[in-house]
Motif scaffolding. Structure first.
Motif, PDB file in Angstrom:
ATOM      1  N   TYR A   1      36.298  40.604  36.452  1.00 39.49           N
ATOM      2  CA  TYR A   1      36.119  41.183  37.777  1.00 39.49           C
ATOM      3  C   TYR A   1      34.701  41.705  37.947  1.00 39.49           C
ATOM      4  O   TYR A   1      33.990  41.944  36.960  1.00 39.49           O
ATOM      5  CB  TYR A   1      37.137  42.297  38.036  1.00 39.49           C
ATOM      6  N   ILE A   2      34.305  41.832  39.192  1.00 40.66           N
ATOM      7  CA  ILE A   2      33.036  42.460  39.531  1.00 40.66           C
ATOM      8  C   ILE A   2      33.319  43.939  39.745  1.00 40.66           C
ATOM      9  O   ILE A   2      34.013  44.301  40.701  1.00 40.66           O
ATOM     10  CB  ILE A   2      32.418  41.835  40.803  1.00 40.66           C
ATOM     11  N   PRO A   3      32.852  44.820  38.863  1.00 38.13           N
ATOM     12  CA  PRO A   3      33.203  46.238  38.985  1.00 38.13           C
ATOM     13  C   PRO A   3      32.700  46.830  40.300  1.00 38.13           C
ATOM     14  O   PRO A   3      31.643  46.474  40.800  1.00 38.13           O
ATOM     15  CB  PRO A   3      32.503  46.875  37.782  1.00 38.13           C
ATOM     16  N   GLY A   4      33.507  47.741  40.838  1.00 37.79           N
ATOM     17  CA  GLY A   4      33.125  48.374  42.097  1.00 37.79           C
ATOM     18  C   GLY A   4      33.212  47.455  43.283  1.00 37.79           C
ATOM     19  O   GLY A   4      32.431  47.570  44.227  1.00 37.79           O
ATOM     20  N   SER A   5      34.176  46.530  43.252  1.00 41.07           N
ATOM     21  CA  SER A   5      34.360  45.583  44.345  1.00 41.07           C
ATOM     22  C   SER A   5      35.794  45.057  44.306  1.00 41.07           C
ATOM     23  O   SER A   5      36.509  45.284  43.323  1.00 41.07           O
ATOM     24  CB  SER A   5      33.381  44.400  44.214  1.00 41.07           C
ATOM     25  N   PRO A   6      36.238  44.321  45.332  1.00 42.25           N
ATOM     26  CA  PRO A   6      37.597  43.773  45.321  1.00 42.25           C
ATOM     27  C   PRO A   6      37.715  42.409  44.645  1.00 42.25           C
ATOM     28  O   PRO A   6      38.785  41.799  44.682  1.00 42.25           O
ATOM     29  CB  PRO A   6      37.920  43.667  46.815  1.00 42.25           C
ATOM     30  N   PHE A   7      36.666  41.928  44.008  1.00 45.58           N
ATOM     31  CA  PHE A   7      36.639  40.544  43.529  1.00 45.58           C
ATOM     32  C   PHE A   7      37.021  40.438  42.053  1.00 45.58           C
ATOM     33  O   PHE A   7      36.427  41.103  41.194  1.00 45.58           O
ATOM     34  CB  PHE A   7      35.252  39.945  43.757  1.00 45.58           C
ATOM     35  N   PHE A   8      38.017  39.570  41.762  1.00 45.02           N
ATOM     36  CA  PHE A   8      38.452  39.349  40.392  1.00 45.02           C
ATOM     37  C   PHE A   8      38.980  37.924  40.248  1.00 45.02           C
ATOM     38  O   PHE A   8      39.216  37.216  41.229  1.00 45.02           O
ATOM     39  CB  PHE A   8      39.538  40.349  39.989  1.00 45.02           C
ATOM     40  N   ALA A   9      39.164  37.501  38.991  1.00 44.55           N
ATOM     41  CA  ALA A   9      39.665  36.156  38.700  1.00 44.55           C
ATOM     42  C   ALA A   9      40.492  36.187  37.422  1.00 44.55           C
ATOM     43  O   ALA A   9      40.243  37.002  36.522  1.00 44.55           O
ATOM     44  CB  ALA A   9      38.516  35.163  38.559  1.00 44.55           C
ATOM     45  N   VAL A  10      41.464  35.296  37.334  1.00 46.98           N
ATOM     46  CA  VAL A  10      42.314  35.162  36.149  1.00 46.98           C
ATOM     47  C   VAL A  10      41.617  34.254  35.140  1.00 46.98           C
ATOM     48  O   VAL A  10      41.032  33.233  35.509  1.00 46.98           O
ATOM     49  CB  VAL A  10      43.694  34.590  36.522  1.00 46.98           C
TER      50      VAL A  10
END
Length: 257
Positions: A191-200
Motif C-alpha cells: 500500500y501507499i501509506p497515508g492514502s487509500p491505495f493498496f494492492a494484493v
C-alpha cells in the motif's frame, strides 16, 4: 522634569532595540497558530491540470502519514468540492482530524507532532500532497508547516499554508514484485501509506494497483501477522519495479470500523 540629551538618546536606543526584537520575533522561523479554531492555521491548495484549467470538482481527504488503508480504510477527514480552483481546509477541520487520529490510535501523545497527507481525486486529475506537520505545544497553541523538496512553508497565526497542486490523470494498472525478501517475509498486501491505495500480493510476488496518482511514492506492506514493513525503494507507477529490501516498521494500527 528635565531630560538630558544622554537620557533621551538612551530612550531612543532602547525603543529601537525593542522594535528590532519585535520585528525579529515576527519573522522567526517558528510561527505559531492560535488556541482556537478561528486562530489555528489552515491550508489552501490552488488547483490546475496539465492544460492550465483551474476549476475542478471532486474530493479531498486527509490521512495520517503512515496510515494503512487496508486496516484503516476511512480517511481522518474528507470533504467534497465542486467547480473550485482553490480548496481551503480550516484549522478546526485539521484539529478534528487529529482528534480522530488519537481515537483510532490509543496512546498517541496529544502534544506530539501529527504528520499527514492530503489526497485529491477530481474530474481534472489526482494528487497525493505530503509533507504536512501539525504541532500542538504544551500551551495548546497550534503551528503548521509543510516541507517539500524545494521549500518549507509555515502558517502565520490565523493564516494558511498555501501550495499549488498540479493535477494529473490516475495511472491504471501499475505494479511490480515484492522481491526475494518480501516473499520470504510472506507479505500479503502492499500500500501507499497515508492514502487509500493498496494492492494484493499474488503467490508469485506480483502486485498491481488498479489506479494510482502519478509521482514517486513510498511503498509499505505487512505480513499475515500484521507486522508492517517499508520497502527500501520507492515506487514509481510509470516504471518497472522489484523491491530489493524491506525494513520492519514499528507503527501498529488497530482495526477501526
Amino acid at each position: 522634569m528635565l531630560f538630558s540629551a544622554s537620557m533621551i538618546s538612551q530612550s531612543v536606543i532602547s525603543l529601537s532595540l525593542l522594535s528590532l526584537l519585535w520585528l525579529f520575533a515576527g519573522c522567526s522561523d517558528k510561527v505559531a497558530g492560535g488556541t482556537t479554531g478561528v486562530e489555528n492555521p489552515g491550508i489552501e491548495l490552488a488547483l490546475a491540470d496539465s492544460t492550465g484549467k483551474k476549476s475542478s470538482s471532486g474530493d479531498i481527504s486527509l490521512w495520517e502519514k503512515d496510515q494503512n488503508p487496508i486496516q484503516q480504510p476511512q480517511a481522518l477527514f474528507k470533504k467534497t468540492f465542486k467547480e473550485m480552483d482553490k480548496i481551503h481546509i480550516k484549522g478546526t477541520e485539521l484539529q478534528s482530524a487529529w482528534e480522530e487520529f488519537n481515537l483510532r490510535l490509543p496512546g498517541s501523545k496529544p502534544d506530539s507532532l501529527f504528520r499527514f497527507n492530503l489526497v485529491i481525486l477530481s474530474d481534472q486529475g489526482s494528487s497525493i500532497e505530503s509533507g504536512y506537520e501539525l504541532l500542538r505545544d504544551s500551551n495548546g497553541v497550534f503551528s503548521l508547516k509543510r516541507s517539500t523538496l524545494n521549500d518549507t512553508l509555515r502558517a502565520v497565526k490565523g493564516g494558511q499554508v498555501a501550495s499549488s497542486v498540479q493535477l494529473a490523470p490516475l495511472i491504471n494498472n501499475s505494479g511490480g514484485n515484492i522481491g526475494i525478501e518480501g516473499t520470504a517475509a510472506n507479505l500479503s498486501h502492499v500500500y501507499i501509506p497515508g492514502s487509500p491505495f493498496f494492492a494484493v500480493v499474488q503467490s508469485n510476488g506480483q502486485f498491481n494497483f488498479s489506479q494510482l496518482p502519478s509521482g514517486i511514492h513510498p511503498l509499505m506492506s505487512y505480513d499475515q501477522a500484521e507486522q508492517s514493513y517499508k520497502a527500501g525503494e520507492d515506487f514509481d507507477p510509470t516504471k518497472s519495479y522489484k523491491a530489493k529490501s524491506w525494513k520492519r516498521s514499528d507503527r501498529v494500527w488497530i482495526n477501526y470500523p
